[in-house]
Write a protein that holds these residues in place. Structure first.
Motif, mmCIF file in Angstrom:
data_model
loop_
_atom_site.group_PDB
_atom_site.id
_atom_site.type_symbol
_atom_site.label_atom_id
_atom_site.label_comp_id
_atom_site.label_asym_id
_atom_site.label_seq_id
_atom_site.Cartn_x
_atom_site.Cartn_y
_atom_site.Cartn_z
ATOM 1 N N ALA A 126 0.727 -1.234 0.135
ATOM 2 C CA ALA A 126 0.012 -0.058 0.011
ATOM 3 C C ALA A 126 1.032 1.156 -0.175
ATOM 4 N N PHE A 127 2.206 1.275 0.445
ATOM 5 C CA PHE A 127 2.799 2.270 0.566
ATOM 6 C C PHE A 127 4.351 2.279 -0.253
ATOM 7 N N LEU A 128 4.824 3.413 -0.512
ATOM 8 C CA LEU A 128 6.078 3.593 -0.872
ATOM 9 C C LEU A 128 6.933 4.558 0.133
ATOM 10 N N GLY A 129 7.499 3.642 0.913
ATOM 11 C CA GLY A 129 8.046 4.631 2.009
ATOM 12 C C GLY A 129 7.112 5.117 3.017
ATOM 13 N N ARG A 130 6.962 6.438 3.007
ATOM 14 C CA ARG A 130 5.951 7.082 3.936
ATOM 15 C C ARG A 130 4.738 7.623 3.170
ATOM 16 N N TRP A 131 4.574 7.194 1.810
ATOM 17 C CA TRP A 131 3.380 7.735 0.827
ATOM 18 C C TRP A 131 2.493 6.649 0.639
ATOM 19 N N ARG A 132 1.404 6.789 0.886
ATOM 20 C CA ARG A 132 0.369 6.057 0.272
ATOM 21 C C ARG A 132 -0.036 6.087 -1.123
ATOM 22 N N VAL A 133 0.347 5.052 -2.013
ATOM 23 C CA VAL A 133 0.276 4.865 -3.384
ATOM 24 C C VAL A 133 -1.000 5.252 -4.005
ATOM 25 N N MET A 134 -1.641 6.092 -4.751
ATOM 26 C CA MET A 134 -2.978 6.524 -5.194
ATOM 27 C C MET A 134 -2.742 6.703 -6.738
#
Length: 524
Positions: A126-134
């Motif tokens: 669901a995430f790339l590092g601290r970012w939620r991928v949308m």
């Protein structure tokens, strides 16, 4: 409990109507609040109160093959078994009138209040590092070929486009016959379009079509923001109003058709990070090479004087602060996938520091954008049905039905994501159609059960959704040619019967291209 007892105690039979396992995700309290906000509550006591109509609309999405009366019987039929009850399922005419009374706004408000990312920190992928991928993407839905859908003015499209134009300094581009021209807010006010059969590309479609653009979570496929208009409106125009609904901590991926300087600024103003593909023909001004193989570039507002652009480039190279209304520094990643089709891919990102995310990580992350396509396939093919047109024969009901589909899609994807997270598996492995069948069974089993049982029902449903029999095998490495099944004007060719997917022995290999391949420095 008899109907008389229920009335004396302030409980009506329709208060017991629920949507099975989805009731906890779409609770009655939110429906009542949305109905109050939109002032759609009924003036007198009716057989189909507003909250039941919302549940009925979602049930119509779950049972797309059944007619009004059959779906109403499945949703409310168990009320006839209550002691002393004289309940009879509503007729088709009664359901149509109830939908007309409700309108699209309450369903839209319910979606706006509930639609949120479904993945947690424990959800795989669901995430790339601290970012939620949308991801943002669009699709079209075929509508009944009725005079109302072709000729009647649509206030919702008018409001959407005027709102978009008001938020942007640039005129909105809309279809006009077989061409595309720019229109400002005042011009739009004098031309309120219907759905029509003229697409944004200038080609005529077989059926009237509605174009929907949604921002969805890549891991769960759950849509969290959406807007719609006739097929004459472009995806870029509709998407512009959605960017303000992004939040910090998100990483929005987008295909090359969505890029534009104003769209980039609008999306960045939300605080979200961006990872957008751009056309190979877009010329960028080189600023600096980065150690991971990516490079910094400058994008500027269109129609600036060349002298002003030169000053902005000089200021950017000197490290001076820029006016974001005129120019923005971005990071560029050029790569190819040699063991697939070898196509060159060019990405822009607002993540400027390679230590936050390397070029290889961002290139691999961009592949997750295709999860939005999977979500669209789930809604159009598996939920609505392949090649099926919508039920609604007037524009108001079309909007209402589409919002109901988006709300149902969000609820189903949230259910699947929760089940997968609890089981420690990737949400991609949960069968969508299998989950739809599980939810359908819960609707017919629980129509007249007490609200206290909804949490227990949800818990049992989550276990069934994550059960081994409802899981797909791990995804194989496959590619398919970019072609279409239904012949219509498109940039892609029609699929041939002999075409099959290609299996690959290993995951795709990302090969970064040196910045020199983009022939910079060059004018923007």
């Amino acid at each position: 409990m008899s109907q008389g007892d229920g009335k004396r105690r302030g409980v009506r039979p329709t208060d017991l109507v629920s949507l099975g396992a989805l009731t906890t995700l779409v609770p009655r309290s939110v429906l009542d609040e949305a109905i109050a906000v939109t002032e759609a509550h009924e003036v007198r006591v009716r057989k189909l109160p507003a909250h039941v109509v919302v549940y009925l609309l979602m049930a119509l999405c779950l049972y797309a093959d059944d007619d009004y009366e059959e779906v109403a019987e499945k949703l409310t039929g168990m009320l006839s078994y209550l002691p002393g009850s004289r309940w009879q399922a509503p007729t088709r005419g009664a359901i149509t009138q109830a939908r007309q009374r409700l309108g699209p706004e309450p369903v839209k408000e319910v979606f706006a209040q509930l639609a949120a990312p479904a993945a947690s920190a424990d959800t795989l992928g669901a995430f790339l590092g601290r970012w939620r991928v949308m991801a943002v993407d669009g699709f079209v839905l075929d509508l009944p070929d009725t005079p109302a859908n072709i000729e009647e003015d649509s206030a919702a499209q008018f409001a959407s486009l005027v709102g978009t134009a008001a938020r942007s300094a640039e005129p909105v581009r809309v279809a006009a016959g077989r061409g595309v021209r720019s229109r400002g807010p005042k011009e739009l006010r004098s031309r309120v379009e219907e759905f029509g059969k003229d697409s944004a590309g200038g080609d005529e479609t077989v059926f009237p079509q509605a174009r929907v653009v949604a921002i969805s979570e890549c891991a769960s496929h759950a849509p969290i923001a959406a807007d719609m208009a006739g097929c004459w409106a472009s995806e870029q125009t509709i998407a512009f109003s959605l960017y303000e609904q992004l939040t910090p901590g998100m990483l929005l991926t987008a295909d090359r058709g969505f890029y534009g300087f104003d769209a980039w600024r609008q999306a960045r103003a939300s605080g979200a990070e961006l990872l957008w593909r751009i056309s190979a023909s877009l010329r960028l001004d080189h600023l600096k090479d980065l150690p991971d193989g990516s490079w910094l570039a400058l994008i500027t507002k269109p129609r600036l004087r060349m002298s002003r652009k030169e000053k902005l480039r000089a200021a950017a190279r000197a490290g001076a602060e820029l006016d974001s209304a005129e120019a923005v520094v971005v990071r560029v990643i050029d790569y190819t996938v040699p063991d697939r089709d070898g196509e060159e891919i060019h990405l822009l990102t607002s993540i400027l520091d390679p230590s936050d995310a390397t070029a290889h990580q961002l290139a691999a992350c961009y592949g997750q954008r295709w999860e939005a396509e999977t979500g669209i396939d789930q809604l159009k093919t598996h939920l609505r049905g392949p090649g099926r047109i919508l039920r609604s024969r007037t524009p108001e009901l079309v909007y209402q039905e589409i919002w109901a589909y988006l709300l149902t899609q969000w609820a189903l994807c949230t259910l699947m994501c929760r089940a997968a997270t609890n089981a420690g598996i990737d949400p991609d492995r949960v069968k969508f159609l299998g989950t739809v069948r599980i939810v359908r069974r819960s609707v017919t089993d629980r129509a007249a059960f007490s609200p206290e049982d909804h949490e227990t029902l949800l818990s049992h449903t989550l276990e069934r959704v994550a059960a081994r029999r409802n899981l797909n095998p791990r995804r194989r490495q496959r590619t398919y040619p970019r072609s279409i099944k239904r012949p219509h004007p498109s940039t892609y060719r029609e699929r041939r019967r002999s075409e099959r997917g290609v299996r690959h022995p290993a995951p795709p290999t990302i090969k970064l291209l040196p910045p020199s391949t983009r022939a910079h420095p060059c004018p923007i």
